[in-house]
Design an enzyme around this catalytic site. Structure first.
Site, PDB file in Angstrom:
ATOM      1  N   LYS A   1      40.417  29.409  57.057  1.00  0.00           N
ATOM      2  CA  LYS A   1      39.480  29.839  56.149  1.00  0.00           C
ATOM      3  C   LYS A   1      38.803  28.966  55.063  1.00  0.00           C
ATOM      4  CE  LYS A   1      38.795  33.871  53.626  1.00  0.00           C
ATOM      5  NZ  LYS A   1      39.316  35.438  53.145  1.00  0.00           N
TER       6      LYS A   1
ATOM      7  N   ASP B   1      39.735  42.359  57.731  1.00  0.00           N
ATOM      8  CA  ASP B   1      40.190  41.498  56.557  1.00  0.00           C
ATOM      9  C   ASP B   1      40.692  40.128  57.346  1.00  0.00           C
ATOM     10  OD1 ASP B   1      41.161  40.005  54.532  1.00  0.00           O
ATOM     11  OD2 ASP B   1      42.813  41.415  54.181  1.00  0.00           O
TER      12      ASP B   1
ATOM     13  N   ASP C   1      43.229  39.645  42.708  1.00  0.00           N
ATOM     14  CA  ASP C   1      43.810  39.552  44.018  1.00  0.00           C
ATOM     15  C   ASP C   1      44.523  38.249  44.105  1.00  0.00           C
ATOM     16  OD1 ASP C   1      43.921  38.879  46.808  1.00  0.00           O
ATOM     17  OD2 ASP C   1      41.909  39.262  47.338  1.00  0.00           O
TER      18      ASP C   1
ATOM     19  N   GLU D   1      35.376  40.909  49.300  1.00  0.00           N
ATOM     20  CA  GLU D   1      36.743  41.483  49.532  1.00  0.00           C
ATOM     21  C   GLU D   1      37.179  42.349  48.431  1.00  0.00           C
ATOM     22  OE1 GLU D   1      38.828  37.792  49.828  1.00  0.00           O
ATOM     23  OE2 GLU D   1      38.382  37.561  51.970  1.00  0.00           O
TER      24      GLU D   1
END
Ligand code: AMP
Length: 653
Positions: A70, A8, A192, A169
């Site tokens: 990211k 992850d 999330d 994800e």
């Protein structure tokens, strides 16, 4: 072949996980830490520093420490919103050109920085597993486009990892929660909320594969915002208590440039307050009160404050409320109503906060899942009283990595047994009248599982029943696989009288135990069949394809066989009635019954010898004609049977 790990690669934290003996787990680093902050310090000398140490360096060396990289992966300068550029390290990039991070005379690409994080995870995994790790499954947000996904693959390659698969994800999280075992068409929302980003993704399960229906979110909304809010609050309290004035560095709390230039000491203090803020936020997920202590913030000043959960909630509620619009938007995009959802899954460390759970429960109309571990019993017998289930069974900050590890294990071929063990790959049943398959445990039932039915005989004076156990998806017994057969003996009785209970039980090892019991005497036999789940994927595929290919023929065959069994029963009963009471009937009625019988017999003759199937519609019609014709006869038979009974009891002469 070398091990494939699951990674992850998060905005705030990254994790590496693997599966051992069927159990997925997150790999800890040499210090026992399972989360690695996605932070890279590009120091003056030697190797870049990654993780906790880099995070600590962030306060002192904001310009040389890269975090949240990211956000820049696979993006052109022109596509990056201005606020994303607001980081403490320099970012270059305009127009169609890629983004670069110039530090100490070198231009780093986001992929190169990410590769440093991946390299650390690779090394941690190698140290823990004692083998070289060269292959990985890496997760990305569902909204990542092709360029962003490719940049992730490239980062993996730079770190010496072959990226076997990129998975979404939310899909990984759903896998970790075992939701691939839900019924087909199940709809799941994955909420999330991590450190820096929020997204709500709606998934639908189709033949074991998750499809993204919609995804909506905010790449600049997460736990960090709560930390900032609390840091600002504490800065005020520190000032009120006579401590240093850190309020004027507000922008620095948010990762931007502060209006006043902070000294290295100020930066260190801000970092300490921020660390304390996050720590107390985390403890308030379990406690209702916590002590914020910052000894010697200056040589003359130590700070202590008792913070309550309700204070934290009041401070941060408006930030959390911002997630709601995204939830509504995702539901609207997918044209799904919250009440149609089967589950809402929580992912990301920030969802451990009780207020987040309460808000999600309220918004989605959820009911809480009572057991703490993943709900593995959501198979056929799962009934939803109302509202989706709020599933919090897996550590929310580990779910994505665990799902990646499960996907990795499936790719390595190591998980086939485990996955097959979890559900029945094909239906199981027994052969009934006329050679039909009677399903007792449908395909895709979660195991262990138990199910049963009661059967009777079709022929008079039968003394035993053959239990022929079958596996497959076809209507006719002969087209399915035979797992075994055995007889159950019982007392001789007219047809339809014996009652035989047949129960199938598949244990956790996938072994099918078949129990057949004469319900009158209790006499029973239990026979263990071979593993009911030990079927190769190819065979399962073939069986399913054949069942689809022959669906129409199979249906015709079932209709024919059912009509034929029925015809056999009524013809036999009619013949018996005519033999016993024919003399009492008038000639015209008798002829009418005989004609109806002939129509049934003629329809039975339409059965082709090759296919053993005839004209089911004609036979059904003829059966109906015979039923109507024999009404009077049946009444007469019943009257006579009643008289006989009363006579036996001495009630009439
Ligand atoms: P993630 O990006 O999933 O690693 O989530 C990180 C975020 O979750 C950070 O903002 C953490 O402060 C927050 N977090 C982690 N554990 C907890 C907890 N027990 N309660 C509240 N927030 C938490």
């Amino acid at each position: 072949m070398s091990k494939i790990v699951g990674i992850d690669l998060g905005t705030t934290n990254s994790l590496v996980a693997t599966v051992d003996s069927g159990i997925p787990y997150v790999i800890a680093d040499a210090s026992g830490r399972r989360l690695t902050p996605s932070v890279v310090h590009l120091g003056a000398a030697g190797q870049p520093v990654v993780g906790f140490e880099a995070n600590r360096a962030r306060a002192l060396h904001p310009r040389e420490t890269v975090y949240s990289v990211k956000r820049f992966m696979g993006r052109r300068g022109a596509d990056i919103p201005r606020e994303d550029m607001l980081v403490t390290y320099p970012v270059q990039g305009t127009g169609a050109g890629p983004v670069t991070i110039p530090v100490r005379g070198r231009e780093w690409t986001p992929e190169e920085v990410s590769a440093e994080i991946l390299r650390k995870l690779k090394t941690d995994a190698e140290t823990a597993l004692g083998v070289e790790v060269t292959r990985a499954v890496i997760t990305v947000p569902a909204y990542f486009n092709d360029a962003q996904r490719h940049a992730t693959i490239r980062a993996g390659e730079l770190a010496g990892l072959k990226v076997e698969r990129i998975i979404n994800e939310p899909t990984a999280a759903a896998l970790a929660y075992g939701l691939n075992k839900l019924q087909d068409q199940s709809k799941i929302a994955v909420f999330d909320l991590g450190g820096g980003t929020f997204d709500l993704t709606l998934l639908e399960l189709n033949q074991g594969v998750f499809q993204v229906l919609s995804t909506h979110g905010n790449t600049r909304l997460g736990g960090d915002d709560l930390d900032t809010r609390l840091t600002e609050f504490l800065a005020v309290k520190i000032h009120e208590a006579g401590g240093p004035d850190l309020r004027r560095f507000g922008a620095a709390f948010r990762g931007g440039e502060a209006e006043a230039a902070p000294t290295p000491e100020d930066l260190q203090r801000i970092a300490r307050v921020r660390e304390a803020a996050e720590k107390s936020k985390i403890s308030l997920s379990l406690e209702t009160l916590t002590d914020v202590t910052l000894p010697f913030l200056t040589p003359q000043f130590s700070f202590r404050y008792q913070l309550s959960r309700s204070e934290l909630e009041a401070l941060t509620r408006d930030i959390l409320l911002r997630t709601r619009t995204h939830c509504l938007q995702a539901l609207a995009d997918a044209k799904v109503d919250a009440s149609q959802l089967d589950q809402v899954v929580l992912v990301g460390g920030q969802t451990r906060m009780p207020l987040v759970r309460a808000l999600v429960t309220e918004w989605f109309g959820c009911r809480e899942f009572e057991e703490s571990r993943g709900d593995v019993r959501l198979g056929e017998d799962y009934h939803r009283p109302s509202g989706p289930l709020l599933n919090t069974g897996v550590n929310p900050d580990e779910a994505v990595a665990l799902g990646a590890a499960i996907q990795a294990e499936i790719l390595s071929g190591g998980m086939t047994n485990l996955l097959l063990l979890d559900v029945t790959p094909l239906s199981l049943g027994i052969e009934t009248f006329g050679g039909l398959m009677n399903v007792i445990i449908p395909r895709n039932s979660t195991i262990p599982v138990k199910a049963g039915e009661v059967f009777t005989t079709a022929v008079d004076r039968q003394r035993s029943m053959l239990i022929h156990v079958l596996q497959g998806e076809r209507e006719r017994a002969r087209d399915n696989w035979s797992l075994g057969r055995f007889d159950l003996d019982f007392e001789e009785a007219p047809k339809g009288v014996p009652r035989v209970g047949v129960q199938f039980e598949i244990d956790a090892n996938g072994i099918l135990h078949v129990l057949a019991r004469d319900l009158k005497t209790g006499h029973q036999r239990i026979v263990d069949m071979k593993s009911a789940v030990d079927v190769s994927d190819a065979d399962v595929q073939k069986m399913i394809e054949e069942s689809v290919e022959h669906a129409f023929d199979d249906l015709k065959a079932r209709q024919w066989i059912e009509a034929k069994v029925r015809a056999g029963e009524t013809l036999a009963a009619t013949r018996k009635g005519l033999a016993e009471h024919g003399a009492e009937l008038d000639e015209a009625y008798r002829r009418r019954v005989e004609t109806a019988m002939q129509a049934v017999e003629a329809a039975l003759e339409t059965e082709e010898s090759r296919t053993r199937v005839g004209d089911a519609a004609r036979l059904k019609g003829a059966n109906q004609g015979l039923d109507e014709a024999t009404l009077q006869l049946a009444e007469l038979m019943m009257d006579r049977a009643m008289e006989e009974m009363l006579r036996k009891q001495g009630m009439i002469q």
